[in-house]
Write a protein that holds these residues in place. Structure first.
Motif, mmCIF file in Angstrom:
data_model
loop_
_atom_site.group_PDB
_atom_site.id
_atom_site.type_symbol
_atom_site.label_atom_id
_atom_site.label_comp_id
_atom_site.label_asym_id
_atom_site.label_seq_id
_atom_site.Cartn_x
_atom_site.Cartn_y
_atom_site.Cartn_z
ATOM 1 N N TYR A 209 -39.719 -9.388 -10.619
ATOM 2 C CA TYR A 209 -39.371 -9.399 -9.122
ATOM 3 C C TYR A 209 -40.294 -9.877 -8.141
ATOM 4 C CZ TYR A 209 -37.832 -7.887 -4.595
ATOM 5 O OH TYR A 209 -37.476 -7.923 -3.210
ATOM 6 N N SER A 210 -39.963 -10.918 -7.324
ATOM 7 C CA SER A 210 -41.209 -11.120 -6.191
ATOM 8 C C SER A 210 -40.242 -11.109 -4.782
ATOM 9 C CB SER A 210 -41.912 -12.233 -6.550
ATOM 10 O OG SER A 210 -40.874 -13.368 -6.455
ATOM 11 N N TRP A 240 -35.465 -12.718 -8.737
ATOM 12 C CA TRP A 240 -35.633 -12.359 -10.072
ATOM 13 C C TRP A 240 -35.871 -13.223 -11.032
ATOM 14 C CZ3 TRP A 240 -35.902 -7.248 -10.649
ATOM 15 C CH2 TRP A 240 -35.291 -6.283 -9.532
ATOM 16 N N GLN A 241 -36.816 -13.080 -11.952
ATOM 17 C CA GLN A 241 -37.349 -14.133 -12.676
ATOM 18 C C GLN A 241 -37.272 -13.545 -14.280
ATOM 19 O OE1 GLN A 241 -40.415 -16.517 -11.445
ATOM 20 N NE2 GLN A 241 -41.637 -16.330 -13.169
ATOM 21 N N PHE A 242 -36.908 -14.469 -15.158
ATOM 22 C CA PHE A 242 -37.171 -14.291 -16.543
ATOM 23 C C PHE A 242 -38.004 -15.345 -17.236
ATOM 24 C CE2 PHE A 242 -36.040 -14.857 -21.052
ATOM 25 C CZ PHE A 242 -36.328 -13.691 -21.787
ATOM 26 N N GLN A 243 -39.158 -15.159 -17.868
ATOM 27 C CA GLN A 243 -39.732 -16.330 -18.659
ATOM 28 C C GLN A 243 -40.083 -15.906 -19.875
ATOM 29 O OE1 GLN A 243 -43.107 -16.754 -16.068
ATOM 30 N NE2 GLN A 243 -44.285 -18.140 -17.447
ATOM 31 N N LEU A 244 -40.134 -17.080 -20.599
ATOM 32 C CA LEU A 244 -40.740 -17.069 -22.151
ATOM 33 C C LEU A 244 -41.974 -18.066 -22.312
ATOM 34 C CD1 LEU A 244 -39.784 -15.927 -24.853
ATOM 35 C CD2 LEU A 244 -38.365 -17.828 -25.412
ATOM 36 N N ASN A 245 -42.770 -17.582 -22.770
ATOM 37 C CA ASN A 245 -43.888 -18.475 -23.104
ATOM 38 C C ASN A 245 -44.482 -18.422 -24.457
ATOM 39 O OD1 ASN A 245 -44.167 -18.791 -20.098
ATOM 40 N ND2 ASN A 245 -46.351 -19.123 -20.309
ATOM 41 N N ALA A 246 -45.023 -19.395 -25.057
ATOM 42 C CA ALA A 246 -45.601 -19.583 -26.259
ATOM 43 C C ALA A 246 -46.909 -20.158 -26.040
ATOM 44 C CB ALA A 246 -44.756 -20.423 -27.140
ATOM 45 N N ALA A 247 -47.873 -19.805 -26.980
ATOM 46 C CA ALA A 247 -49.372 -20.343 -26.848
ATOM 47 C C ALA A 247 -50.329 -20.433 -28.116
ATOM 48 C CB ALA A 247 -50.305 -19.447 -25.853
ATOM 49 N N LYS A 248 -50.928 -21.527 -28.310
ATOM 50 C CA LYS A 248 -51.657 -21.568 -29.610
ATOM 51 C C LYS A 248 -53.252 -21.672 -28.929
ATOM 52 C CE LYS A 248 -53.079 -23.476 -33.371
ATOM 53 N NZ LYS A 248 -53.283 -22.751 -34.760
ATOM 54 N N GLU A 249 -54.139 -20.817 -29.870
ATOM 55 C CA GLU A 249 -55.405 -20.778 -29.763
ATOM 56 C C GLU A 249 -56.101 -21.637 -30.651
ATOM 57 O OE1 GLU A 249 -57.363 -16.786 -28.925
ATOM 58 O OE2 GLU A 249 -55.649 -16.084 -30.020
ATOM 59 N N PHE A 250 -57.236 -22.403 -29.697
ATOM 60 C CA PHE A 250 -58.001 -23.333 -30.382
ATOM 61 C C PHE A 250 -59.680 -22.787 -30.102
ATOM 62 C CE2 PHE A 250 -54.591 -25.680 -29.273
ATOM 63 C CZ PHE A 250 -54.046 -26.279 -30.665
ATOM 64 N N ALA A 251 -60.176 -21.790 -30.829
ATOM 65 C CA ALA A 251 -61.466 -21.156 -30.406
ATOM 66 C C ALA A 251 -61.581 -20.600 -29.087
ATOM 67 C CB ALA A 251 -62.434 -22.076 -30.499
#
Length: 337
Positions: A209-210, A240-251
């Motif tokens: 919420y902001s 009001w906010q909904f968020q979905l994030n995906a990430a990949k690590e490279f070192a």
């Protein structure tokens, strides 16, 4: 007999004077109603681009990483947000046919800046109680890019949950004051899929919420009754906010992508010192009640891409959010242990 005629003549004169005053008051009230109609119309056109932009500025950067946090992990970051003002939202067209009270001086139609526009203006004229009213339309921020800093923190709780808070000091741009603050909860989802962790993939969801608070210099309306007190316009936005994030690590580098869905409620209020016209009609209260006509609720779908690089306990991150607008930020974060 002569005395009776004088009395009747006096009564008629008083009656005509009262009727004339009543008609004049009725005319003045109608003119004020027309002025209010024009002010409501102008408000909607002028402020809407800025309030729409504020939602984008507040929406991005909430998830610094979707990785699972440990209990009591604490991260603090200094963010610098940059919003690109699109050309199409910097001005709008006014025509005399849009108005009931005002006319545009010297022309039937003109372009005038929105709150995100430049420092040009048009002159609007009208007549209130047979006295001229001349108003210069408000100017914009006169910037192609709006930059402001804010602070964001994240505290790790149990089972991969984080509480996130962001706060910006009140930023004063030309003719505009802006502030945003909010709180969110992020939860790591990839912990439930062991194969994802093994391949350095992480997924997280956020609910936040902001509050966005914008105040602009508005209509400086001088009349025979004094200033009407429309000198500032405040907009409060609840998002009001909904968020979905995906990430990949490279070192040491982490690349992530996210989808943001938010809904915002917009409210407006005229502010400024009340003028003497309040003795005739409670103008401030009437205008603020009428502003409810342009209260609105809007929803957005926003994409976000970011890159985060770690060196020791510091993280350097940049992200860009895109949709109707483009908003980016860069941050330096520090993780306390």
């Amino acid at each position: 007999m002569r005395r009776s005629v004088w009395v009747r003549s006096g009564i008629i004169a008083i009656f005509l004077s009262v009727c004339s005053a009543s008609a004049q008051t009725e005319q003045t009230v109608q003119e004020l109603n027309n002025l209010i109609d024009d002010a409501i119309f102008f408000t909607d056109k002028y402020i809407t681009p800025a309030t729409d932009a504020a939602v984008y500025q507040a929406a991005s950067g909430w998830i610094s990483t979707p990785k699972k946090s440990n209990l009591w992990d604490f991260t603090a970051g200094l963010y610098v947000n940059s919003f690109l003002v699109p050309e199409s939202d910097r001005q709008f067209r006014l025509s005399n046919s849009d108005f009931s009270f005002f006319t545009i001086e010297g022309t039937d139609s003109a372009l005038t800046p929105s709150a995100l526009g430049n420092d040009a203006f048009v002159t609007l004229t009208g007549t209130l109680n047979d006295e001229p009213v001349v108003v210069k339309s408000p100017e914009g921020v006169n910037r192609e890019t709006i930059i402001y800093p804010y602070i964001q923190t994240a505290l790790g709780l149990w089972k991969g949950t984080e509480v996130i808070a962001k706060f910006s000091p009140q930023i004063t741009l030309k003719h505009v004051n802006y502030q945003v603050y909010g709180v969110g909860v992020k939860h790591n989802l990839s912990q439930y899929f062991k194969g994802l962790d093994a391949h350095k993939f992480s997924i997280a969801a956020l609910a936040a919420y902001s509050k966005e608070d914008i105040t602009v210099e508005f209509l400086d309306v001088e009349t025979a009754y004094g200033n009407l007190g429309f000198t500032a316009l405040n907009s409060l936005i609840d998002t009001w906010q909904f968020q979905l994030n995906a990430a990949k690590e490279f070192a040491r580098l982490e690349l992530s992508a996210g989808l943001i869905l938010n809904t915002s409620d917009f409210q407006y209020e005229i502010q400024g010192e009340k003028g003497a016209v309040e003795a005739i009609v409670p103008l401030h209260s009437i205008v603020n009640e009428r502003l409810r006509e342009i209260y609105k609720t809007k929803s957005n779908a926003i994409g976000e891409l970011s890159a985060r690089y770690q060196f020791r306990r510091f993280f350097l991150q940049t992200s860009v959010a895109f949709g109707k607008f483009v908003n980016s930020n860069i941050s330096l974060q520090y993780k306390f242990k």
